[in-house]
Design a protein around this motif. Structure first.
Motif, PDB file in Angstrom:
ATOM      1  N   GLN A  50       0.801  -1.211   0.000  1.00 27.26           N
ATOM      2  CA  GLN A  50       0.000   0.000   0.000  1.00 27.26           C
ATOM      3  C   GLN A  50       0.840   1.270   0.000  1.00 27.26           C
ATOM      4  OE1 GLN A  50       0.113  -2.247   2.406  1.00 27.26           O
ATOM      5  NE2 GLN A  50       0.224  -1.302   4.459  1.00 27.26           N
ATOM      6  N   ASP A  51       2.188   1.130   0.189  1.00 25.68           N
ATOM      7  CA  ASP A  51       3.069   2.304   0.201  1.00 25.68           C
ATOM      8  C   ASP A  51       3.885   2.432  -1.071  1.00 25.68           C
ATOM      9  OD1 ASP A  51       2.236   3.133   2.691  1.00 25.68           O
ATOM     10  OD2 ASP A  51       3.782   1.993   3.755  1.00 25.68           O
ATOM     11  N   MET A  52       3.567   1.655  -2.102  1.00 26.94           N
ATOM     12  CA  MET A  52       4.329   1.729  -3.347  1.00 26.94           C
ATOM     13  C   MET A  52       3.384   1.541  -4.529  1.00 26.94           C
ATOM     14  SD  MET A  52       7.738  -0.392  -4.450  1.00 26.94           S
ATOM     15  CE  MET A  52       6.896  -1.985  -4.372  1.00 26.94           C
ATOM     16  N   ALA A  53       3.598   2.351  -5.568  1.00 21.74           N
ATOM     17  CA  ALA A  53       2.792   2.257  -6.788  1.00 21.74           C
ATOM     18  C   ALA A  53       3.725   2.310  -7.992  1.00 21.74           C
ATOM     19  CB  ALA A  53       1.772   3.387  -6.855  1.00 21.74           C
ATOM     20  N   ILE A  54       3.483   1.420  -8.986  1.00 20.10           N
ATOM     21  CA  ILE A  54       4.341   1.311 -10.162  1.00 20.10           C
ATOM     22  C   ILE A  54       3.464   1.365 -11.408  1.00 20.10           C
ATOM     23  CG2 ILE A  54       6.061  -0.100 -11.351  1.00 20.10           C
ATOM     24  CD1 ILE A  54       6.703  -1.414  -8.687  1.00 20.10           C
ATOM     25  N   ARG A  55       3.920   2.101 -12.398  1.00 18.44           N
ATOM     26  CA  ARG A  55       3.207   2.193 -13.672  1.00 18.44           C
ATOM     27  C   ARG A  55       4.236   2.321 -14.795  1.00 18.44           C
ATOM     28  NH1 ARG A  55      -1.833   4.525 -15.306  1.00 18.44           N
ATOM     29  NH2 ARG A  55      -2.119   3.889 -17.497  1.00 18.44           N
ATOM     30  N   GLU A  56       3.938   1.735 -15.935  1.00 20.17           N
ATOM     31  CA  GLU A  56       4.818   1.830 -17.106  1.00 20.17           C
ATOM     32  C   GLU A  56       4.057   2.513 -18.237  1.00 20.17           C
ATOM     33  OE1 GLU A  56       7.866  -1.305 -18.216  1.00 20.17           O
ATOM     34  OE2 GLU A  56       6.412  -1.557 -19.855  1.00 20.17           O
ATOM     35  N   PHE A  57       4.771   3.404 -18.951  1.00 19.11           N
ATOM     36  CA  PHE A  57       4.164   4.174 -20.030  1.00 19.11           C
ATOM     37  C   PHE A  57       4.971   3.974 -21.315  1.00 19.11           C
ATOM     38  CE2 PHE A  57       3.131   6.372 -16.112  1.00 19.11           C
ATOM     39  CZ  PHE A  57       1.768   6.584 -16.231  1.00 19.11           C
TER      40      PHE A  57
ATOM     41  N   GLN B  56      -2.807   8.702  -7.105  1.00 23.89           N
ATOM     42  CA  GLN B  56      -2.129   7.940  -6.065  1.00 23.89           C
ATOM     43  C   GLN B  56      -1.906   8.786  -4.817  1.00 23.89           C
ATOM     44  OE1 GLN B  56      -1.383   4.545  -6.166  1.00 23.89           O
ATOM     45  NE2 GLN B  56      -1.084   5.018  -3.992  1.00 23.89           N
ATOM     46  N   LEU B  57      -1.574  10.053  -5.011  1.00 25.64           N
ATOM     47  CA  LEU B  57      -1.401  10.940  -3.853  1.00 25.64           C
ATOM     48  C   LEU B  57      -2.719  11.116  -3.106  1.00 25.64           C
ATOM     49  CD1 LEU B  57       0.976  13.731  -5.247  1.00 25.64           C
ATOM     50  CD2 LEU B  57       1.562  11.753  -3.852  1.00 25.64           C
ATOM     51  N   ALA B  58      -3.803  11.133  -3.833  1.00 29.54           N
ATOM     52  CA  ALA B  58      -5.109  11.244  -3.172  1.00 29.54           C
ATOM     53  C   ALA B  58      -5.388  10.008  -2.323  1.00 29.54           C
ATOM     54  CB  ALA B  58      -6.206  11.434  -4.225  1.00 29.54           C
ATOM     55  N   VAL B  59      -5.012   8.833  -2.824  1.00 33.10           N
ATOM     56  CA  VAL B  59      -5.173   7.604  -2.046  1.00 33.10           C
ATOM     57  C   VAL B  59      -4.349   7.680  -0.760  1.00 33.10           C
ATOM     58  CG1 VAL B  59      -4.747   5.123  -2.035  1.00 33.10           C
ATOM     59  CG2 VAL B  59      -5.710   6.208  -4.073  1.00 33.10           C
ATOM     60  N   TRP B  60      -3.178   8.265  -0.840  1.00 33.45           N
ATOM     61  CA  TRP B  60      -2.296   8.368   0.332  1.00 33.45           C
ATOM     62  C   TRP B  60      -2.617   9.596   1.192  1.00 33.45           C
ATOM     63  CZ3 TRP B  60       2.718   7.292  -2.945  1.00 33.45           C
ATOM     64  CH2 TRP B  60       2.839   5.900  -3.135  1.00 33.45           C
TER      65      TRP B  60
ATOM     66  N   ARG C  20       9.549   7.797   4.667  1.00 33.88           N
ATOM     67  CA  ARG C  20       9.799   9.014   5.435  1.00 33.88           C
ATOM     68  C   ARG C  20       9.768  10.234   4.522  1.00 33.88           C
ATOM     69  NH1 ARG C  20      12.968   5.008   7.633  1.00 33.88           N
ATOM     70  NH2 ARG C  20      12.746   4.705   9.889  1.00 33.88           N
ATOM     71  N   ALA C  21       9.948   9.973   3.238  1.00 38.07           N
ATOM     72  CA  ALA C  21       9.814  10.998   2.203  1.00 38.07           C
ATOM     73  C   ALA C  21       9.018  10.389   1.054  1.00 38.07           C
ATOM     74  CB  ALA C  21      11.189  11.462   1.722  1.00 38.07           C
ATOM     75  N   LEU C  22       8.490  11.268   0.202  1.00 38.89           N
ATOM     76  CA  LEU C  22       7.814  10.796  -1.000  1.00 38.89           C
ATOM     77  C   LEU C  22       8.873  10.651  -2.089  1.00 38.89           C
ATOM     78  CD1 LEU C  22       5.243  10.122  -2.628  1.00 38.89           C
ATOM     79  CD2 LEU C  22       5.107  12.575  -3.193  1.00 38.89           C
ATOM     80  N   VAL C  23       9.070   9.420  -2.562  1.00 40.49           N
ATOM     81  CA  VAL C  23      10.082   9.134  -3.578  1.00 40.49           C
ATOM     82  C   VAL C  23       9.390   9.001  -4.924  1.00 40.49           C
ATOM     83  CG1 VAL C  23      11.876   7.541  -4.346  1.00 40.49           C
ATOM     84  CG2 VAL C  23      11.533   7.956  -1.898  1.00 40.49           C
ATOM     85  N   CYS C  24       9.918   9.691  -5.905  1.00 37.52           N
ATOM     86  CA  CYS C  24       9.421   9.591  -7.278  1.00 37.52           C
ATOM     87  C   CYS C  24      10.567   9.141  -8.165  1.00 37.52           C
ATOM     88  CB  CYS C  24       8.882  10.934  -7.744  1.00 37.52           C
ATOM     89  SG  CYS C  24       8.335  10.940  -9.475  1.00 37.52           S
TER      90      CYS C  24
ATOM     91  N   GLN D 130      10.832  14.162  -1.669  1.00 38.23           N
ATOM     92  CA  GLN D 130      10.155  15.293  -1.048  1.00 38.23           C
ATOM     93  C   GLN D 130       9.791  14.899   0.378  1.00 38.23           C
ATOM     94  OE1 GLN D 130       6.942  17.039  -3.610  1.00 38.23           O
ATOM     95  NE2 GLN D 130       7.431  15.282  -4.920  1.00 38.23           N
ATOM     96  N   PRO D 131      10.243  15.657   1.365  1.00 37.65           N
ATOM     97  CA  PRO D 131       9.930  15.282   2.756  1.00 37.65           C
ATOM     98  C   PRO D 131       8.433  15.344   3.014  1.00 37.65           C
ATOM     99  CG  PRO D 131      10.896  17.483   2.650  1.00 37.65           C
ATOM    100  CD  PRO D 131      11.010  16.902   1.265  1.00 37.65           C
ATOM    101  N   LEU D 132       7.951  14.375   3.758  1.00 35.61           N
ATOM    102  CA  LEU D 132       6.543  14.362   4.135  1.00 35.61           C
ATOM    103  C   LEU D 132       6.320  15.266   5.331  1.00 35.61           C
ATOM    104  CD1 LEU D 132       5.613  10.567   3.876  1.00 35.61           C
ATOM    105  CD2 LEU D 132       5.332  12.352   2.159  1.00 35.61           C
ATOM    106  N   ALA D 133       5.194  15.953   5.322  1.00 35.93           N
ATOM    107  CA  ALA D 133       4.853  16.782   6.470  1.00 35.93           C
ATOM    108  C   ALA D 133       4.589  15.886   7.675  1.00 35.93           C
ATOM    109  CB  ALA D 133       3.621  17.626   6.156  1.00 35.93           C
ATOM    110  N   PRO D 134       5.051  16.274   8.867  1.00 27.92           N
ATOM    111  CA  PRO D 134       4.791  15.445  10.057  1.00 27.92           C
ATOM    112  C   PRO D 134       3.306  15.333  10.308  1.00 27.92           C
ATOM    113  CG  PRO D 134       5.607  17.622  10.696  1.00 27.92           C
ATOM    114  CD  PRO D 134       5.744  17.526   9.194  1.00 27.92           C
ATOM    115  N   PRO D 135       2.857  14.165  10.814  1.00 26.31           N
ATOM    116  CA  PRO D 135       1.427  13.982  11.068  1.00 26.31           C
ATOM    117  C   PRO D 135       0.929  14.943  12.137  1.00 26.31           C
ATOM    118  CG  PRO D 135       2.698  12.193  12.028  1.00 26.31           C
ATOM    119  CD  PRO D 135       3.646  12.992  11.202  1.00 26.31           C
ATOM    120  N   HIS D 136      -0.295  15.384  11.982  1.00 28.34           N
ATOM    121  CA  HIS D 136      -0.882  16.340  12.937  1.00 28.34           C
ATOM    122  C   HIS D 136      -1.292  15.602  14.203  1.00 28.34           C
ATOM    123  CE1 HIS D 136      -0.782  19.442   9.908  1.00 28.34           C
ATOM    124  NE2 HIS D 136      -1.444  18.664   9.055  1.00 28.34           N
TER     125      HIS D 136
END
Length: 576
Positions: free
Chosen positions: A452-459, A476-480, A516-520, A570-576
């Motif tokens: 659930q923490d990784m998504a892969i797509r080929e174009f 995918q960001l909306a799902v997360w 801990r960060a969003l990796v693209c 991109q660093p993820l914002a700390p949870p509220h």
């Protein structure tokens, strides 16, 4: 027996005593030297009936001794104690006890100057001790008729003192005895100081080695690791074994273990240089075989520098190293070996086997390429990297040691022990006493990125799919629940996918990882390295990577077997 014959025999006994004293102390062990001296003075000759050897605590700890210190300010411990007939008199501090401090006196000043002190006037001795009955019993043996004491000096440093006693009806000590005793004390003091200096160097090497090693416990998304190091219990001293755990981009982790040739400070220093070099090369995201090739060249240069500087202890030629990179997303580990023993892989079901890695030549030898090996690792697998000291090599059977290691690891994993507990039990089972060679081991329990923490797509290589890539990333960001990162991520995806299609063709792979960060990551089949440049006002292009670098926390690229991968974080914002 006439007087001249008795005198000749006495001279011969003194000479024999001096020869015997010159022969011990080579073990660089202060306690053993003191014990040998006490035994020699009592049971190895008829020189004394009681012998006591007191040594400064700093000698036992390998510490620096002050150049000017008085007996009263020196904390001493009795390391050697012997009495004719065996046993030890009650009241006298025995071996291992702290030596009592005596009051300052003219007699103590004589010792402080390095001159032997004859003790034949016991009334004066009792007065010097202030009439303290407990102190007298701790200094003066029962039935003693004559005493002789001398300070232990070496290289201008006060290391302790030696005191002997004779009981009646033995002849009291005289000036001839004092001369011989002083020479014996000089030989002993030199041995004790050599032991202190050797211990100081060994502890300095261990401290250097320990400071250069990473923390023993480490944990991240890719793995849980426990590193362990056991120095050798030999006169050769600490060696150059090391391990490392290096966090790489894209949630990957590198595991390193190496064994530098030699022992002592120079081996530890060489280890530190190699570990730093590996960290630098790892940041370049080289494949394991390429990293070892670069390290091989470095070792050859270091060895040449050693020869130019005439430092034989610093030899690093023949150093072994194993470097592995684990990707928890693909659950795959790539590794290569430079003459290092193969790691052990224990699967979650407890099946243990050695990884079939092709060992290249040790570092610095050159001439042969290093062959990478890829293995798939199930989550919960235990991978163990180690140096040959764990196998009982070279004193034992290497193959038998490897099989024993495999069996022990298999048993420990099946017992479902924690990684740290497992490491301690394995070393307790396999490392002998004394430890004849340094032992380093790195225990790794692998993990995988949750689905659930990784998504892969080929174009495909079609410019029209860039919009599809942006939409897919936003979904995918909306799902997360990371909608606040959508704008930046959309720009990054658009730029990297567009460049891949324009300059590399297809297919283009896009992978997003939430850690801990969003990796693209964007992968393409080209080996062309991207180049960051600053575009001029009149340029129509050239701003893409510059924009990506400004919008993200980190970015970089690495080569793969099928092309290259460009990544951003991109660093993820700390949870509220």
């Amino acid at each position: 027996m006439d007087r001249s014959t008795a005198e000749r025999e006495r001279v011969h006994r003194h000479l024999d005593l001096l020869r015997a004293a010159a022969g011990f102390g080579s073990s660089l062990d202060a306690a053993r030297t003191a014990e040998d001296l006490a035994t020699l003075l009592v049971t190895g000759s008829d020189f004394a009936d009681v012998a006591m050897v007191d040594v400064a605590q700093a000698v036992l700890e390998g510490d620096v001794l002050p150049a000017a210190v008085r007996f009263g300010g020196l904390r001493m411990r009795r390391l050697g104690a012997a009495q004719r007939g065996g046993g030890w008199q009650a009241g006298l501090p025995g071996a291992g006890a702290e030596t009592p401090t005596v009051p300052d006196s003219p007699a103590l000043h004589e010792l402080q100057q390095g001159r032997p002190l004859l003790i034949n006037d016991f009334g004066l001795l009792r007065a010097t001790l202030g009439g303290d009955s407990d102190l007298i019993r701790s200094v003066l043996p029962e039935h003693a008729q004559s005493g002789l004491s001398v300070a232990l000096y070496a290289r201008g440093l006060l290391l302790g003192g030696v005191t002997v006693w004779r009981n009646g009806p033995a002849a009291p000590f005289d000036e001839d005895d004092a001369v011989v005793f002083e020479q014996i004390a000089c030989l002993t003091a030199l041995s004790l100081d050599n032991a202190r200096r050797a211990l100081r160097e060994e502890r300095a090497a261990i401290a250097l080695q320990s400071s250069l090693l990473p923390p023993a416990l480490f944990e991240n998304t890719a793995a849980e690791t426990v590193g362990m190091y056991v120095p050798a219990d030999t006169d050769a001293g600490v060696g150059g074994d090391w391990f490392d755990v290096i966090t790489l981009p894209s949630v990957r982790t590198a595991f390193v273990i190496g064994d530098v040739v030699g022992h002592g400070i120079y081996a530890s220093a060489a280890m530190g240089r190699l570990r730093t070099a590996v960290q630098t090369l790892a940041d370049m995201e080289l494949e394991p075989d390429e990293l070892l090739a670069c390290l091989d060249d470095l070792v050859a240069r270091l060895d040449q520098q050693r020869e130019d500087q005439s430092i034989p202890q610093g030899e690093v030629l023949g150093t072994t190293c194993l470097y592995a990179v684990y990707d928890p997303g693909e659950r795959r580990c790539t590794l290569a070996s430079a003459g290092h023993p193969p790691p052990v892989l224990v699967k979650p079901d407890g099946t243990a086997q050695f990884v079939d890695v092709v060992p290249g030549p040790p570092l610095g030898i050159g001439g042969m390429p290093f062959e990478p090996v890829e293995i798939d690792l199930e989550p919960g697998s235990v991978l163990v990297l180690y140096t040959d000291g764990l196998l009982g090599f070279p004193s034992g059977d290497l193959e038998a040691g490897m099989e024993q290691l495999r069996r022990v690891l298999q048993s420990e994993v099946r017992a479902d022990r924690g990684l740290e507990d497992m490491g301690h039990r394995v070393l307790a089972e396999l490392v002998g006493t004394p430890c004849v060679d340094d032992v380093t081991a790195l225990f790794i329990r692998t993990r995988a990125i949750p689905a659930q923490d990784m998504a892969i797509r080929e174009f495909p290589a079609d410019p029209s799919v860039v919009a599809d890539a942006r939409v897919w990333a936003n979904q995918q960001l909306a799902v997360w629940e990371l909608e606040e990162m959508a704008f930046t991520t959309e720009l990054v995806v658009s730029e990297l996918v567009t460049n891949a299609i324009r300059y590399a063709g297809g297919p283009v792979g896009l992978r997003l990882i939430r850690d801990r960060a969003l990796v693209c990551e964007v992968s393409d089949p080209s080996n062309t390295h991207p180049r960051l440049r600053r575009a001029h006002d009149t340029d129509e292009g050239g701003r893409g990577l510059f924009l990506v670098a400004q919008l993200t926390d980190r970015w970089g690229s690495r080569y793969t077997h099928s092309g290259k991968t460009i990544w951003t974080e991109q660093p993820l914002a700390p949870p509220h």
